[in-house]
Design a protein around this motif. Sequence first.
Motif, PDB file in Angstrom:
ATOM      1  N   LEU A  30      18.814 -20.941  40.552  1.00  0.00           N
ATOM      2  CA  LEU A  30      18.692 -19.806  39.622  1.00  0.00           C
ATOM      3  C   LEU A  30      18.701 -20.226  38.155  1.00  0.00           C
ATOM      4  O   LEU A  30      17.796 -19.886  37.390  1.00  0.00           O
ATOM      5  N   TYR A  31      19.739 -20.940  37.744  1.00  0.00           N
ATOM      6  CA  TYR A  31      19.925 -21.165  36.294  1.00  0.00           C
ATOM      7  C   TYR A  31      18.879 -22.137  35.740  1.00  0.00           C
ATOM      8  O   TYR A  31      18.431 -21.984  34.606  1.00  0.00           O
ATOM      9  N   ASP A  32      18.481 -23.130  36.543  1.00  0.00           N
ATOM     10  CA  ASP A  32      17.385 -24.007  36.101  1.00  0.00           C
ATOM     11  C   ASP A  32      16.093 -23.201  35.989  1.00  0.00           C
ATOM     12  O   ASP A  32      15.303 -23.384  35.051  1.00  0.00           O
ATOM     13  N   VAL A  48      22.245  -8.997  31.595  1.00  0.00           N
ATOM     14  CA  VAL A  48      22.657  -7.714  32.157  1.00  0.00           C
ATOM     15  C   VAL A  48      23.276  -7.944  33.546  1.00  0.00           C
ATOM     16  O   VAL A  48      22.596  -8.418  34.453  1.00  0.00           O
ATOM     17  N   GLY A  49      24.573  -7.631  33.690  1.00  0.00           N
ATOM     18  CA  GLY A  49      25.274  -7.943  34.944  1.00  0.00           C
ATOM     19  C   GLY A  49      25.576  -9.430  34.996  1.00  0.00           C
ATOM     20  O   GLY A  49      25.256 -10.129  35.946  1.00  0.00           O
ATOM     21  N   CYS A  50      26.227  -9.910  33.938  1.00  0.00           N
ATOM     22  CA  CYS A  50      26.363 -11.362  33.689  1.00  0.00           C
ATOM     23  C   CYS A  50      27.379 -12.046  34.579  1.00  0.00           C
ATOM     24  O   CYS A  50      27.462 -13.279  34.586  1.00  0.00           O
ATOM     25  N   VAL A  71      26.915  -8.437  29.672  1.00  0.00           N
ATOM     26  CA  VAL A  71      27.662  -7.222  30.038  1.00  0.00           C
ATOM     27  C   VAL A  71      27.793  -7.162  31.550  1.00  0.00           C
ATOM     28  O   VAL A  71      26.888  -7.584  32.281  1.00  0.00           O
ATOM     29  N   ASP A  72      28.925  -6.629  32.004  1.00  0.00           N
ATOM     30  CA  ASP A  72      29.154  -6.485  33.445  1.00  0.00           C
ATOM     31  C   ASP A  72      30.185  -5.391  33.661  1.00  0.00           C
ATOM     32  O   ASP A  72      31.070  -5.181  32.822  1.00  0.00           O
ATOM     33  N   ILE A  73      30.086  -4.730  34.801  1.00  0.00           N
ATOM     34  CA  ILE A  73      31.019  -3.645  35.125  1.00  0.00           C
ATOM     35  C   ILE A  73      32.408  -4.169  35.484  1.00  0.00           C
ATOM     36  O   ILE A  73      33.392  -3.440  35.390  1.00  0.00           O
ATOM     37  N   ASP A  74      32.487  -5.444  35.869  1.00  0.00           N
ATOM     38  CA  ASP A  74      33.729  -5.989  36.433  1.00  0.00           C
ATOM     39  C   ASP A  74      34.584  -6.621  35.324  1.00  0.00           C
ATOM     40  O   ASP A  74      34.269  -7.705  34.812  1.00  0.00           O
ATOM     41  N   ARG A  76      37.410  -8.069  35.367  1.00  0.00           N
ATOM     42  CA  ARG A  76      38.019  -9.394  35.633  1.00  0.00           C
ATOM     43  C   ARG A  76      37.000 -10.509  35.407  1.00  0.00           C
ATOM     44  O   ARG A  76      37.325 -11.582  34.916  1.00  0.00           O
ATOM     45  N   LYS A  77      35.743 -10.243  35.769  1.00  0.00           N
ATOM     46  CA  LYS A  77      34.706 -11.251  35.530  1.00  0.00           C
ATOM     47  C   LYS A  77      34.488 -11.443  34.025  1.00  0.00           C
ATOM     48  O   LYS A  77      34.311 -12.570  33.542  1.00  0.00           O
ATOM     49  N   ILE A  78      34.503 -10.334  33.299  1.00  0.00           N
ATOM     50  CA  ILE A  78      34.304 -10.431  31.838  1.00  0.00           C
ATOM     51  C   ILE A  78      35.448 -11.224  31.203  1.00  0.00           C
ATOM     52  O   ILE A  78      35.231 -12.065  30.325  1.00  0.00           O
ATOM     53  N   LEU A  98      30.699  -3.076  30.847  1.00  0.00           N
ATOM     54  CA  LEU A  98      29.774  -1.941  30.726  1.00  0.00           C
ATOM     55  C   LEU A  98      29.233  -1.600  32.117  1.00  0.00           C
ATOM     56  O   LEU A  98      28.887  -2.500  32.889  1.00  0.00           O
ATOM     57  N   ASP A  99      29.182  -0.301  32.419  1.00  0.00           N
ATOM     58  CA  ASP A  99      28.610   0.158  33.686  1.00  0.00           C
ATOM     59  C   ASP A  99      27.160   0.578  33.436  1.00  0.00           C
ATOM     60  O   ASP A  99      26.896   1.559  32.746  1.00  0.00           O
ATOM     61  N   LEU A 100      26.238  -0.179  34.016  1.00  0.00           N
ATOM     62  CA  LEU A 100      24.808   0.088  33.790  1.00  0.00           C
ATOM     63  C   LEU A 100      24.366   1.432  34.339  1.00  0.00           C
ATOM     64  O   LEU A 100      23.333   1.958  33.920  1.00  0.00           O
ATOM     65  N   ALA A 101      25.140   1.971  35.275  1.00  0.00           N
ATOM     66  CA  ALA A 101      24.769   3.275  35.821  1.00  0.00           C
ATOM     67  C   ALA A 101      25.028   4.367  34.791  1.00  0.00           C
ATOM     68  O   ALA A 101      24.475   5.466  34.886  1.00  0.00           O
ATOM     69  N   ILE A 113      18.188 -10.234  33.910  1.00  0.00           N
ATOM     70  CA  ILE A 113      18.960  -9.428  34.869  1.00  0.00           C
ATOM     71  C   ILE A 113      18.843 -10.138  36.221  1.00  0.00           C
ATOM     72  O   ILE A 113      17.806 -10.084  36.882  1.00  0.00           O
ATOM     73  N   LEU A 114      19.917 -10.835  36.572  1.00  0.00           N
ATOM     74  CA  LEU A 114      19.860 -11.818  37.663  1.00  0.00           C
ATOM     75  C   LEU A 114      20.741 -11.383  38.824  1.00  0.00           C
ATOM     76  O   LEU A 114      21.980 -11.282  38.684  1.00  0.00           O
ATOM     77  N   ASP A 115      20.118 -11.115  39.944  1.00  0.00           N
ATOM     78  CA  ASP A 115      20.832 -10.744  41.185  1.00  0.00           C
ATOM     79  C   ASP A 115      21.704  -9.504  40.979  1.00  0.00           C
ATOM     80  O   ASP A 115      22.840  -9.451  41.449  1.00  0.00           O
TER      81      ASP A 115
HETATM   82  C1  LIG Z   1      25.474 -11.333  42.229  1.00  0.00           C
HETATM   83  S1  LIG Z   1      26.328 -11.016  40.726  1.00  0.00           S
HETATM   84  C2  LIG Z   1      25.258 -11.848  39.580  1.00  0.00           C
HETATM   85  C3  LIG Z   1      25.996 -12.346  38.371  1.00  0.00           C
HETATM   86  C4  LIG Z   1      25.141 -13.066  37.343  1.00  0.00           C
HETATM   87  N1  LIG Z   1      23.996 -12.258  36.934  1.00  0.00           N
HETATM   88  C5  LIG Z   1      24.672 -14.397  37.866  1.00  0.00           C
HETATM   89  O1  LIG Z   1      23.557 -14.441  38.406  1.00  0.00           O
HETATM   90  O2  LIG Z   1      25.386 -15.374  37.753  1.00  0.00           O
HETATM   91  C6  LIG Z   1      25.939  -9.296  40.406  1.00  0.00           C
HETATM   92  C7  LIG Z   1      26.689  -8.761  39.197  1.00  0.00           C
HETATM   93  O3  LIG Z   1      26.234  -7.434  38.926  1.00  0.00           O
HETATM   94  C8  LIG Z   1      27.359  -6.719  38.442  1.00  0.00           C
HETATM   95  N2  LIG Z   1      27.088  -5.274  38.576  1.00  0.00           N
HETATM   96  C9  LIG Z   1      26.859  -4.572  39.709  1.00  0.00           C
HETATM   97  N3  LIG Z   1      26.718  -3.259  39.427  1.00  0.00           N
HETATM   98  C10 LIG Z   1      26.841  -3.139  38.076  1.00  0.00           C
HETATM   99  C11 LIG Z   1      26.820  -2.030  37.174  1.00  0.00           C
HETATM  100  N4  LIG Z   1      26.638  -0.771  37.605  1.00  0.00           N
HETATM  101  N5  LIG Z   1      26.992  -2.269  35.850  1.00  0.00           N
HETATM  102  C12 LIG Z   1      27.182  -3.533  35.389  1.00  0.00           C
HETATM  103  N6  LIG Z   1      27.238  -4.624  36.201  1.00  0.00           N
HETATM  104  C13 LIG Z   1      27.063  -4.427  37.523  1.00  0.00           C
HETATM  105  C14 LIG Z   1      28.489  -7.191  39.346  1.00  0.00           C
HETATM  106  O4  LIG Z   1      29.764  -6.918  38.804  1.00  0.00           O
HETATM  107  C15 LIG Z   1      28.187  -8.677  39.437  1.00  0.00           C
HETATM  108  O5  LIG Z   1      28.866  -9.437  38.469  1.00  0.00           O
END
Ligand SMILES: C[S@@+](CC[C@H](N)C(=O)[O-])C[C@H]1O[C@@H](n2cnc3c(N)ncnc32)[C@H](O)[C@@H]1O
Length: 217
Positions: A30-32, A48-50, A71-74, A76-78, A98-101, A113-115
């Motif tokens: 992924l990162y490469d 987005v969703g870092c 930004v991420d909803i979690d 603890r991850k942030i 941040l909650d993207l929803a 915006i990865l995975d």
């Molecule tokens: C599989 S991880 C990918 C993390 C990162 N993008 C990476 O590839 O290393 C998916 C991420 O999406 C975040 N996520 C899921 N729903 C979300 C939302 N509604 N708002 C923000 N982040 C969200 C999760 O918390 C999780 O950290």
Amino acid sequence: MTTARDIARAYLPGQYHYWYARSKLASDPLYDGVGAALDGCDHPLLDVGCGIGLLAHTLRARGFRADYAGVDIDARKIEAARAAAAKAGLARVRFDVLDLAADFPAHRGTVCILDVLQFVPRSTQARIVDACAACLAPGARLVIRTGLERDGWRLRITRAIDRFSERLGWMRGDPPRYPRREALEAQLAQLGLVARFEPLRGRTPFENWLVTAERAG
Ligand SMILES: C[S@@+](CC[C@H](N)C(=O)[O-])C[C@H]1O[C@@H](n2cnc3c(N)ncnc32)[C@H](O)[C@@H]1O
């Protein structure tokens, strides 16, 4: 040269994120792939969703110097992302919950915006892709990694692992919903973007694709 082990060390003393980073960086292209997709593109980046912010470390290691915002909803991850970035001495990097929803950050530049898309409902996916595209400055890129809804064993494995992650509490939300390629292609085209779809699986068994899009013309 910054190695995967150097990056993972920034997540110590917590063992969990340390070993997650080690195995993720060793096994996932992924990162490469994202780094290569952003080569020569020096716009500020929104991730987005870092998650725990691994992209910030890998991009800095390959010489990406522009501002990075994740930004991420979690929460603890942030928290882990902030601590690791500070420990690694990453400059011009910030992380926010941040909650993207419910919300989308103001940004002008490149967006990754990865995975993430598979973890939000389809209607929200479309809205998020619209919001990502609206951030793109001229010459900036939108980089998406996602599974795509296709027949075959790869998607079955991807879905099983994503469900497993949710059950373990690594991921929140409903069962994964992978975008359909035709719908994503059509949406990007409608937004005036030219997109390239490439498989990005490395030696993993997953149905993962890298989509790189830019404004047409
Ligand atoms: C599989 S991880 C990918 C993390 C990162 N993008 C990476 O590839 O290393 C998916 C991420 O999406 C975040 N996520 C899921 N729903 C979300 C939302 N509604 N708002 C923000 N982040 C969200 C999760 O918390 C999780 O950290």
